[in-house]
Design a protein around this motif. Sequence first.
Motif, PDB file in Angstrom:
ATOM      1  N   VAL A  37      -4.747 -11.321  56.272  1.00  0.00           N
ATOM      2  CA  VAL A  37      -5.606 -12.419  55.821  1.00  0.00           C
ATOM      3  C   VAL A  37      -6.123 -12.139  54.416  1.00  0.00           C
ATOM      4  N   GLN A  38      -6.612 -10.923  54.172  1.00  0.00           N
ATOM      5  CA  GLN A  38      -7.175 -10.585  52.863  1.00  0.00           C
ATOM      6  C   GLN A  38      -6.136 -10.645  51.749  1.00  0.00           C
ATOM      7  N   ALA A  39      -4.917 -10.195  52.021  1.00  0.00           N
ATOM      8  CA  ALA A  39      -3.884 -10.219  50.991  1.00  0.00           C
ATOM      9  C   ALA A  39      -3.602 -11.651  50.543  1.00  0.00           C
ATOM     10  N   ASP A  40      -3.475 -12.560  51.494  1.00  0.00           N
ATOM     11  CA  ASP A  40      -3.194 -13.944  51.140  1.00  0.00           C
ATOM     12  C   ASP A  40      -4.424 -14.619  50.538  1.00  0.00           C
ATOM     13  N   LEU A  41      -5.609 -14.289  51.035  1.00  0.00           N
ATOM     14  CA  LEU A  41      -6.835 -14.855  50.494  1.00  0.00           C
ATOM     15  C   LEU A  41      -7.016 -14.441  49.035  1.00  0.00           C
ATOM     16  N   SER A  42      -6.729 -13.203  48.721  1.00  0.00           N
ATOM     17  CA  SER A  42      -6.833 -12.738  47.330  1.00  0.00           C
ATOM     18  C   SER A  42      -5.919 -13.542  46.423  1.00  0.00           C
ATOM     19  N   ARG A  43      -4.724 -13.819  46.892  1.00  0.00           N
ATOM     20  CA  ARG A  43      -3.774 -14.626  46.116  1.00  0.00           C
ATOM     21  C   ARG A  43      -4.331 -16.022  45.885  1.00  0.00           C
ATOM     22  N   VAL A  44      -4.886 -16.633  46.920  1.00  0.00           N
ATOM     23  CA  VAL A  44      -5.424 -17.992  46.834  1.00  0.00           C
ATOM     24  C   VAL A  44      -6.625 -18.046  45.883  1.00  0.00           C
ATOM     25  N   LEU A  45      -7.527 -17.075  45.997  1.00  0.00           N
ATOM     26  CA  LEU A  45      -8.745 -17.091  45.194  1.00  0.00           C
ATOM     27  C   LEU A  45      -8.506 -16.697  43.736  1.00  0.00           C
ATOM     28  N   ALA A  46      -7.400 -16.028  43.457  1.00  0.00           N
ATOM     29  CA  ALA A  46      -7.108 -15.596  42.084  1.00  0.00           C
ATOM     30  C   ALA A  46      -7.051 -16.785  41.126  1.00  0.00           C
ATOM     31  N   GLN A  47      -6.573 -17.920  41.597  1.00  0.00           N
ATOM     32  CA  GLN A  47      -6.489 -19.095  40.724  1.00  0.00           C
ATOM     33  C   GLN A  47      -7.862 -19.598  40.292  1.00  0.00           C
ATOM     34  N   TYR A  48      -8.906 -19.201  41.014  1.00  0.00           N
ATOM     35  CA  TYR A  48     -10.278 -19.582  40.672  1.00  0.00           C
ATOM     36  C   TYR A  48     -11.042 -18.418  40.029  1.00  0.00           C
TER      37      TYR A  48
END
Length: 159
Positions: A37-48
Amino acid sequence: MAMTEAAQDMAEDDPKGADGHLAGYIGYGMKRALSIVQADLSRVLAQYELRAVSFSALSIIVGEPGLTQTQLADALQIERSNLVTIIDELAGRGLIIRAPVAHDRRRHALMPTATGRKLAEAAQHSVAQHERAVFACLTATERSELHRILHKFRASAAT
Protein backbone atom coordinates in the motif's frame (compact mmCIF):
# COMPACT_ATOMS: atom_id res chain seq x y z
CA MET A 1 -4.92 2.56 -11.92
CA ALA A 2 -2.65 -0.46 -11.65
CA MET A 3 -0.12 -1.19 -8.95
CA THR A 4 3.52 -0.61 -9.77
CA GLU A 5 5.56 -3.63 -10.81
CA ALA A 6 7.46 -3.53 -7.50
CA ALA A 7 4.20 -3.48 -5.55
CA GLN A 8 2.87 -6.41 -7.58
CA ASP A 9 6.06 -8.36 -6.88
CA MET A 10 5.65 -7.69 -3.16
CA ALA A 11 1.98 -8.70 -3.33
CA GLU A 12 2.69 -12.18 -4.61
CA ASP A 13 2.66 -14.49 -1.62
CA ASP A 14 4.45 -17.73 -2.38
CA PRO A 15 4.29 -19.99 0.68
CA LYS A 16 7.18 -21.97 -0.81
CA GLY A 17 9.32 -18.83 -1.07
CA ALA A 18 12.07 -17.77 1.29
CA ASP A 19 9.61 -16.11 3.65
CA GLY A 20 7.08 -18.96 3.61
CA HIS A 21 7.90 -19.89 7.19
CA LEU A 22 6.64 -16.43 8.24
CA ALA A 23 3.34 -16.65 6.37
CA GLY A 24 1.47 -17.82 9.46
CA TYR A 25 2.21 -14.63 11.40
CA ILE A 26 -0.52 -11.99 11.15
CA GLY A 27 1.91 -9.18 11.93
CA TYR A 28 4.19 -10.27 9.11
CA GLY A 29 1.25 -10.37 6.71
CA MET A 30 0.19 -6.90 7.83
CA LYS A 31 3.72 -5.57 7.33
CA ARG A 32 3.89 -6.99 3.81
CA ALA A 33 0.44 -5.60 2.97
CA LEU A 34 1.40 -2.18 4.34
CA SER A 35 4.56 -2.19 2.21
CA ILE A 36 2.45 -2.77 -0.89
CA VAL A 37 0.00 0.00 0.00
CA GLN A 38 2.75 2.47 0.96
CA ALA A 39 4.76 1.89 -2.21
CA ASP A 40 1.79 2.68 -4.44
CA LEU A 41 0.61 5.53 -2.21
CA SER A 42 4.04 7.17 -2.45
CA ARG A 43 3.81 7.01 -6.23
CA VAL A 44 0.32 8.56 -6.20
CA LEU A 45 1.22 11.35 -3.77
CA ALA A 46 4.46 12.25 -5.58
CA GLN A 47 2.48 14.13 -8.22
CA TYR A 48 1.29 16.47 -5.45
CA GLU A 49 4.73 16.66 -3.83
CA LEU A 50 3.26 15.13 -0.69
CA ARG A 51 4.34 12.27 1.52
CA ALA A 52 1.84 10.06 3.35
CA VAL A 53 2.32 12.00 6.59
CA SER A 54 2.00 15.44 4.96
CA PHE A 55 -1.09 14.23 3.04
CA SER A 56 -2.58 13.00 6.33
CA ALA A 57 -1.80 16.26 8.12
CA LEU A 58 -3.21 18.40 5.30
CA SER A 59 -6.36 16.26 5.10
CA ILE A 60 -6.96 16.60 8.84
CA ILE A 61 -6.37 20.37 8.78
CA VAL A 62 -8.77 20.77 5.84
CA GLY A 63 -11.37 18.64 7.63
CA GLU A 64 -10.87 20.31 11.03
CA PRO A 65 -9.78 23.91 10.38
CA GLY A 66 -8.58 25.69 13.48
CA LEU A 67 -7.22 22.71 15.34
CA THR A 68 -3.99 23.26 17.27
CA GLN A 69 -0.63 21.68 16.63
CA THR A 70 -1.11 19.54 19.74
CA GLN A 71 -4.47 18.29 18.47
CA LEU A 72 -2.94 17.48 15.08
CA ALA A 73 -0.02 15.63 16.70
CA ASP A 74 -2.52 13.61 18.75
CA ALA A 75 -4.61 12.82 15.67
CA LEU A 76 -1.54 11.66 13.75
CA GLN A 77 -0.11 9.95 16.84
CA ILE A 78 3.28 11.60 16.41
CA GLU A 79 5.46 13.70 18.70
CA ARG A 80 4.85 17.44 18.55
CA SER A 81 8.55 17.99 17.84
CA ASN A 82 8.28 15.78 14.72
CA LEU A 83 5.18 17.66 13.61
CA VAL A 84 7.03 20.98 13.29
CA THR A 85 8.81 19.82 10.12
CA ILE A 86 5.51 18.76 8.55
CA ILE A 87 3.79 22.03 9.45
CA ASP A 88 6.77 24.01 8.16
CA GLU A 89 6.60 22.06 4.89
CA LEU A 90 2.87 22.69 4.42
CA ALA A 91 3.09 26.35 5.47
CA GLY A 92 6.15 26.90 3.26
CA ARG A 93 4.14 25.71 0.27
CA GLY A 94 1.27 28.05 1.13
CA LEU A 95 -1.10 25.15 1.89
CA ILE A 96 -1.79 26.12 5.50
CA ILE A 97 -1.33 29.09 7.80
CA ARG A 98 -0.67 29.28 11.53
CA ALA A 99 -2.94 31.74 13.30
CA PRO A 100 -2.50 32.62 16.97
CA VAL A 101 -5.30 31.25 19.15
CA ALA A 102 -7.26 34.23 20.52
CA HIS A 103 -7.28 33.16 24.19
CA ASP A 104 -3.70 31.77 24.17
CA ARG A 105 -1.34 33.49 21.75
CA ARG A 106 1.39 30.91 22.49
CA ARG A 107 -0.70 28.30 20.65
CA HIS A 108 -1.46 28.32 16.95
CA ALA A 109 -4.57 27.25 15.10
CA LEU A 110 -3.87 25.56 11.79
CA MET A 111 -5.96 26.79 8.89
CA PRO A 112 -5.96 25.56 5.29
CA THR A 113 -5.54 28.08 2.51
CA ALA A 114 -7.64 27.94 -0.64
CA THR A 115 -4.62 26.38 -2.37
CA GLY A 116 -4.34 23.82 0.43
CA ARG A 117 -8.02 22.90 0.19
CA LYS A 118 -7.77 22.50 -3.58
CA LEU A 119 -4.63 20.36 -3.37
CA ALA A 120 -6.11 18.22 -0.58
CA GLU A 121 -9.26 17.60 -2.62
CA ALA A 122 -7.27 16.52 -5.68
CA ALA A 123 -4.93 14.34 -3.62
CA GLN A 124 -7.84 12.74 -1.74
CA HIS A 125 -9.48 11.89 -5.05
CA SER A 126 -6.25 10.23 -6.25
CA VAL A 127 -5.82 8.39 -2.95
CA ALA A 128 -9.37 7.05 -3.23
CA GLN A 129 -8.55 5.78 -6.74
CA HIS A 130 -5.33 4.26 -5.39
CA GLU A 131 -7.25 2.42 -2.67
CA ARG A 132 -9.81 1.10 -5.16
CA ALA A 133 -6.98 -0.23 -7.33
CA VAL A 134 -4.85 -1.68 -4.55
CA PHE A 135 -7.80 -3.36 -2.85
CA ALA A 136 -9.61 -4.39 -6.05
CA CYS A 137 -8.98 -8.04 -5.17
CA LEU A 138 -11.38 -7.66 -2.21
CA THR A 139 -15.14 -7.56 -2.45
CA ALA A 140 -17.04 -4.65 -0.92
CA THR A 141 -17.99 -6.93 1.98
CA GLU A 142 -14.35 -7.95 2.50
CA ARG A 143 -13.20 -4.30 2.47
CA SER A 144 -15.87 -3.45 5.03
CA GLU A 145 -14.82 -6.40 7.19
CA LEU A 146 -11.16 -5.39 6.92
CA HIS A 147 -12.08 -1.87 8.10
CA ARG A 148 -14.03 -3.35 11.00
CA ILE A 149 -11.20 -5.68 12.05
CA LEU A 150 -8.55 -2.95 11.83
CA HIS A 151 -10.74 -0.57 13.85
CA LYS A 152 -11.31 -3.25 16.48
CA PHE A 153 -7.59 -3.98 16.68
CA ARG A 154 -6.63 -0.30 16.98
CA ALA A 155 -9.29 0.30 19.64
CA SER A 156 -8.07 -2.63 21.73
CA ALA A 157 -4.41 -1.62 21.34
CA ALA A 158 -5.21 1.90 22.56
CA THR A 159 -6.49 0.67 25.90
